[in-house]
Design an enzyme around this catalytic site. Structure first.
Site, mmCIF file in Angstrom:
data_model
loop_
_atom_site.group_PDB
_atom_site.id
_atom_site.type_symbol
_atom_site.label_atom_id
_atom_site.label_comp_id
_atom_site.label_asym_id
_atom_site.label_seq_id
_atom_site.Cartn_x
_atom_site.Cartn_y
_atom_site.Cartn_z
ATOM 1 N N VAL A 1 35.973 23.703 14.313
ATOM 2 C CA VAL A 1 35.888 22.283 14.603
ATOM 3 C C VAL A 1 34.591 21.956 15.336
ATOM 4 O O VAL A 1 33.859 21.029 14.998
ATOM 5 C CB VAL A 1 37.072 21.837 15.480
ATOM 6 C CG1 VAL A 1 36.830 20.438 16.022
ATOM 7 C CG2 VAL A 1 38.340 21.899 14.675
ATOM 8 N N ALA A 2 34.316 22.763 16.356
ATOM 9 C CA ALA A 2 33.160 22.472 17.180
ATOM 10 C C ALA A 2 31.872 22.649 16.401
ATOM 11 O O ALA A 2 30.904 21.929 16.608
ATOM 12 C CB ALA A 2 33.158 23.375 18.407
ATOM 13 N N GLU B 1 30.357 17.202 11.941
ATOM 14 C CA GLU B 1 30.968 16.082 11.219
ATOM 15 C C GLU B 1 30.219 14.772 11.440
ATOM 16 O O GLU B 1 30.322 13.856 10.654
ATOM 17 C CB GLU B 1 32.448 15.941 11.594
ATOM 18 C CG GLU B 1 32.724 15.540 13.022
ATOM 19 C CD GLU B 1 32.731 16.731 13.966
ATOM 20 O OE1 GLU B 1 32.631 17.860 13.461
ATOM 21 O OE2 GLU B 1 32.831 16.523 15.173
ATOM 22 N N ASP C 1 -2.323 -7.301 -2.392
ATOM 23 C CA ASP C 1 -3.097 -8.463 -2.809
ATOM 24 C C ASP C 1 -4.045 -8.823 -1.685
ATOM 25 O O ASP C 1 -3.771 -8.549 -0.524
ATOM 26 C CB ASP C 1 -2.153 -9.661 -3.016
ATOM 27 C CG ASP C 1 -1.341 -9.515 -4.275
ATOM 28 O OD1 ASP C 1 -1.843 -8.899 -5.212
ATOM 29 O OD2 ASP C 1 -0.203 -10.022 -4.305
ATOM 30 N N ASP D 1 3.460 -11.521 -6.079
ATOM 31 C CA ASP D 1 4.196 -12.759 -5.854
ATOM 32 C C ASP D 1 4.590 -13.478 -7.142
ATOM 33 O O ASP D 1 5.574 -14.175 -7.188
ATOM 34 C CB ASP D 1 3.410 -13.711 -4.936
ATOM 35 C CG ASP D 1 1.967 -13.864 -5.384
ATOM 36 O OD1 ASP D 1 1.658 -13.487 -6.532
ATOM 37 O OD2 ASP D 1 1.140 -14.359 -4.597
ATOM 38 N N ASP E 1 3.839 -10.190 -11.855
ATOM 39 C CA ASP E 1 3.775 -9.038 -10.970
ATOM 40 C C ASP E 1 5.038 -8.186 -11.032
ATOM 41 O O ASP E 1 5.044 -7.031 -10.611
ATOM 42 C CB ASP E 1 3.573 -9.494 -9.514
ATOM 43 C CG ASP E 1 2.167 -10.035 -9.278
ATOM 44 O OD1 ASP E 1 1.248 -9.560 -9.970
ATOM 45 O OD2 ASP E 1 2.004 -10.912 -8.427
ATOM 46 N N ASP F 1 27.571 16.426 22.588
ATOM 47 C CA ASP F 1 26.664 16.393 21.432
ATOM 48 C C ASP F 1 26.737 15.076 20.690
ATOM 49 O O ASP F 1 25.730 14.476 20.345
ATOM 50 C CB ASP F 1 27.029 17.495 20.416
ATOM 51 C CG ASP F 1 27.106 18.860 21.071
ATOM 52 O OD1 ASP F 1 26.625 18.986 22.214
ATOM 53 O OD2 ASP F 1 27.631 19.789 20.439
#
Ligand code: ADP
Ligand code: MG
Length: 899
Positions: free
Chosen positions: A284-285, A289, A331, A618, A622, A716
């Site tokens: 687990v540690a 996760e 541009d 724009d 383009d 942690d």
């Protein structure tokens, strides 16, 4: 009623509206309440319950549950009370609450962003054009459409000139469909043949129109399709996918370590179930996760920071790609320059009526003509003066034309007066490809005046003596050398208009009228931004439709090219083969007189060279280049909806510097993820080493399951979350771009991880040993419980301290801790909680701790500082090269600037 098969007046009447006036605001509001928003219904967001359930699909959470179950079973067997299993469950719940709340926060941030991104459209409301959210459009609204717009709803055309609409998303037809307001298709016409209708979600590629809305939202043709498409997948970004692999690898290591622990413990004769529980807890540690959550958080934090800096992210993966961008194509006009244009100089061929404004006028200034250069330029412009809603007026339209109209009004005249006598009867609109436009006016004395304005070298002037041509050219060159944008004007008077109706036929044998020089100053921040990009190993490329000389002058002003730097023109580009372009593309920083279509070649040439390219745009033309680029960037203010739809990112301030800021954020996201991964992995690995080491040495179990879980979540997890959202490090823009496939584990990171793991594990084991076996005069007596508590405290505190050193590649002091106050507060809080647990017996006992007393506590604090000190020394050692590297890179970039 088939709207396409009914006369338009009947359609308008049936919708209870007026083509001239549109709806009244209160009527529109009433209709909106009835029909609902004009949107394709989104797939429902994930419910809280299903999100919680999804957590259980995670391996690590399953292991957690197994641990909880085991601990209950154990407690029941031994009758030792349910305190420990309950604590385990509490920690699991805490972990899950943390994950779910963070994830939901991130999702909400992204949804808010989608709202910011929502398109708008122009409609008529009581006779005036106003811009509204597309979602607020109702049946009966009158849409005002122009080139580049996204059609907001299904609508019947009332008027249309030269209208063409790209309906490929609806019909699959790739050619734009030409529309005709007066057509009346058959009742059973297919969608593609309903030429007097426009459809929601399609793009206007040419022309303009007004149209009355017949259907909105799910009632539209697109809405019907969207009904099927609602099940869109949750998209994972490349980084998220890569992280999945990292998590799998570490999980495998963790499980193997757990198995070894179990085997050793059993061999040493430890109690079976207790050992199984210890092994599961270790797994687990050690299973990281939180890692995947961390990527999501970093990405959303990055998106959030970018919004604050005027960059809207439309597609999440763009955040990562930005960090890898190595070429920024931009541009010139409006992005590198301010787009605040004003006429600086004029050069007229015919007698010129001086206007009472301070403009340097060269050429024939004597005498008076009925219409002078400025008048004619104004006639050929589309900019108009409109009330600004505050009693004043403002000029709206294209920036170039605004400059012309502004100068005219400053001289006390208006374009409307001029037009009143010479009404416009036709127009060939400006296009970036042709770089000119024509307007045709009926003259009071009969006949027509043809005015063509545009690029000096593109206008089809009538032949003239060589010396006259030379004079014009000289005038043009002197304007351009001053960084002025030059507009030339030619004219012709004709008796009648072409029978074919094709006004382009009039564009020949033009009389040269003169030129104007328009200043468009560079944005003040452009120079610094280009320099920042250069130091960051990013090549800036300027692309413009302007003349080469103008482009070169601006490029020099912003430090893009040196004195001798040259410019590639559209013509030269056209003469180059693709291979030639690829071979030489690195040498070109400025392209002038290019068409939007050329942009795609430039993008592809750089990509061919292995670079990651960002491109701005724009206009409608383009869009293909924006799609081809790794990061397509559209202008928020000046951009068309088409360009925005094709882009990955939108600049709300149209500013080049914003792109560089966004790159910084992108790099920061990657760097935060990498740091957090490194931090969590060294924490997890050291826990494994401590557990295994202590067991192998025959000292017993170094950390109880509860302790391991506490370290994991508090020591942690929480600091890791703060690290994932960290602000950016100054030095981030002094490194090379992040390679697109660059691993999280550079050699440096691997070395640092190993070094940290060893340091953490060493102090952890030392603490355990001191607690178990070494008596300190005056302190609490040694024993297993004391050893475990000391070990817990040292491991937990050292990782909290370690976060600060992980934040920077330089020493801890290179970054102010105040940059990340959440981190500081959570670290202080964690240190306090850990101290409370090991000092206050009654509290600690709940979690299986033994009171350490001040002496052992102080000793543990001293031990916990050690890994941080080791890391700092390690960084000093590693950085002895870096300082040198930075310097040599700077020198190289500077010489690049002089090319
Ligand atoms: P960019 O946006 O890169 O500056 P444009 O395509 O807008 O390039 O302009 C290219 C050239 O076309 C300019 O140098 C100018 O001569 C001409 N031009 C630009 N805008 C207009 C306009 N509204 N009317 C006529 N000519 C124009
Ligand atoms: Mg332009």
């Amino acid at each position: 009623m088939k709207h396409w098969n009914t006369p338009v007046l009947e359609v308008i009447e049936s919708l209870g509206t007026s083509a001239r006036e549109g709806l009244a605001p209160d009527e529109a509001a009433r209709r909106l309440a009835k029909t609902g928003p004009n949107a394709y219904r989104q797939a429902k967001g994930e419910s809280l319950a299903s999100q919680v359930l999804r957590q259980f699909k995670d391996v690590s959470n399953i292991i957690l549950l197994v641990a909880a179950a085991l601990s209950f079973a154990l407690a029941a067997r031994e009758g030792s009370g349910f305190l420990e299993p309950l604590v385990i469950v509490a920690i699991i719940v805490l972990n899950m609450v943390l994950a779910v709340t963070q994830e939901r926060g991130a999702e909400r941030a992204l949804e808010a962003l989608a709202d910011l991104n929502s398109p708008t459209c122009l409609v008529l409301r009581v006779g005036s054009r106003i811009e509204i959210d597309t979602a607020d459009v109702v049946p009966g609204d009158v849409l005002v459409l122009k080139t580049g717009d996204l059609v907001a709803a299904d609508a019947r055309l009332v008027e249309a000139t030269g209208l063409a609409v790209d309906e490929s998303s609806l019909t699959g037809e790739s050619e734009a469909a030409e529309k005709d307001a007066s057509a009346l298709p058959e009742e059973d016409a297919a969608i593609g043949d309903r030429s007097n209708m426009v459809f929601s979600g399609c793009l206007v590629t040419a022309g303009n129109a007004t149209a009355v809305v017949t259907a909105t939202g799910m009632e539209t043709e697109m809405g019907r399709i969207a009904g099927y498409l609602n099940e869109t997948q949750r998209m994972q970004t490349p980084l998220q996918l890569r992280l999945v692999r990292v998590v799998r690898a570490i999980s495998a290591v963790a499980l193997a370590a757990a198995a070894i622990l179990l085997a050793t413990g059993l061999q040493q004769g430890e109690e079976f179930w207790a050992m199984v529980l210890a092994a599961v807890s270790l797994a687990v540690a050690a299973v990281p996760e939180t890692l995947q959550l961390i990527v999501t958080l970093s990405l959303t934090q990055g998106v959030h920071n970018m919004v604050g800096k005027h960059a809207l992210i439309r597609k999440l993966p763009a955040v990562e790609t930005l960090g890898s961008v190595s070429v920024i194509c931009s541009d010139k006009t409006g992005t590198l320059t301010q787009n605040r244009m004003s006429i600086r100089r004029m050069w007229a061929a015919a007698p010129y009526l001086p206007v009472s404004v301070p403009v340097a006028v060269d050429g024939a200034v004597e005498g008076v003509a009925e219409l002078d250069l400025l008048h004619k330029l104004a006639l050929a412009s589309n900019a108009a003066i409109e009330p600004d809603g505050e009693g004043g007026s403002r000029i709206v339209g294209d920036a170039t034309e605004t400059a012309i109209v502004r100068l005219l009004t400053e001289g006390g005249e208006t374009r409307e007066q001029l037009l009143a006598e010479r009404p416009r009867v036709g127009e060939v609109p400006f296009s970036s490809a042709r770089k000119m436009m024509t307007s045709v006016h009926e003259l009071p004395q009969g006949g027509y005046l043809v005015l063509t304005k545009g690029a000096f070298d593109r206008l089809p002037f009538a032949p003239a003596p060589a010396e006259e041509l030379a004079r014009r050219q000289e005038a043009h060159d002197s304007f351009a050398a001053d960084a002025l944008r030059v507009i030339a004007l030619g004219s012709r008077v004709v008796e009648e208009l072409p029978a074919s109706g094709d006004l382009e036929e009039l564009e020949r044998d033009l009389t040269f009228e003169g030129i104007v020089g328009i200043i468009d100053p560079p944005r003040p921040e452009a120079r610094d931004a280009i320099e920042t990009a250069r130091r960051a190993g990013i090549h800036t490329v300027m692309i413009t439709g302007d003349h080469a000389a103008t482009a070169a002058a601006i490029a020099r002003q912003i430090g893009l090219i040196g004195e001798k730097g040259s410019v590639v023109t559209g013509k030269q580009l056209a003469a180059m083969s693709d291979e030639e372009l690829v071979a030489n593309v690195r040498a070109y920083s400025v392209y002038a007189r290019v068409s939007p279509e050329d942009k795609i070649r430039i993008v592809e040439a750089w990509q061919e060279q292995g670079e990651v390219v960002s491109m701005t745009g724009d206009g409608v033309n383009d869009a293909p280049a924006l799609k081809a680029a790794d990061v397509g960037v559209a202008m928020g203010a000046a951009g068309t909806e088409v360009a925005k739809a094709a882009a990955d990112m939108i600049l709300t301030d149209d500013n080049f510097a914003t792109i560089v800021d966004a790159v910084r954020e992108g790099r920061n996201v990657f760097s935060n993820i990498r740091r957090t991964v490194y931090f969590l992995i060294s924490c997890n690995l050291s826990e494994i080493v401590v557990m295994l080491g202590a067991q192998l040495a025959g000292w017993g179990t170094a950390l109880t399951p509860v302790m391991l879980l506490l370290i994991n979540v508090l020591g942690d997890g929480i600091p890791g979350l703060c690290l994932a959202k960290d602000t950016s490090d100054e030095r981030i823009m002094r490194r090379k771009p992040i390679g697109r496939t660059e691993s999280f584990f550079s050699q440096l990171v691997v070395r640092a991880t190993l070094q940290q793991t060893v340091a953490f594990a060493a102090v952890g084991l030392l603490a355990f040993w001191l607690g178990c076996f070494v008596e300190i005069p005056g302190a609490v007596a040694a024993g297993l419980g004391v050893g475990q508590t000391m070990c817990f405290f040292v491991v937990a505190l050292s990782s909290v301290l370690h976060v600060f050193t992980v934040r920077s590649r330089g020493s801890v002091f290179t970054r102010a801790v105040s940059d990340n106050m959440p981190l500081v507060w959570s670290a202080v809080a964690m240190a306090a909680v850990f101290s409370l647990l090991v000092l206050a017996e009654p509290v600690g006992r709940v979690f299986g701790m033994v009171g350490l007393g001040w002496e052992r506590w102080a000793l543990s604090v001293a031990l916990a500082v050690v890994p941080t000190l080791v890391a700092e020394v390690f960084k000093l050692w590693e950085n002895r090269h870096e300082t040198w590297l930075y310097r040599s890179r700077l020198v190289r970039h500077q010489s690049m600037g002089e090319e």
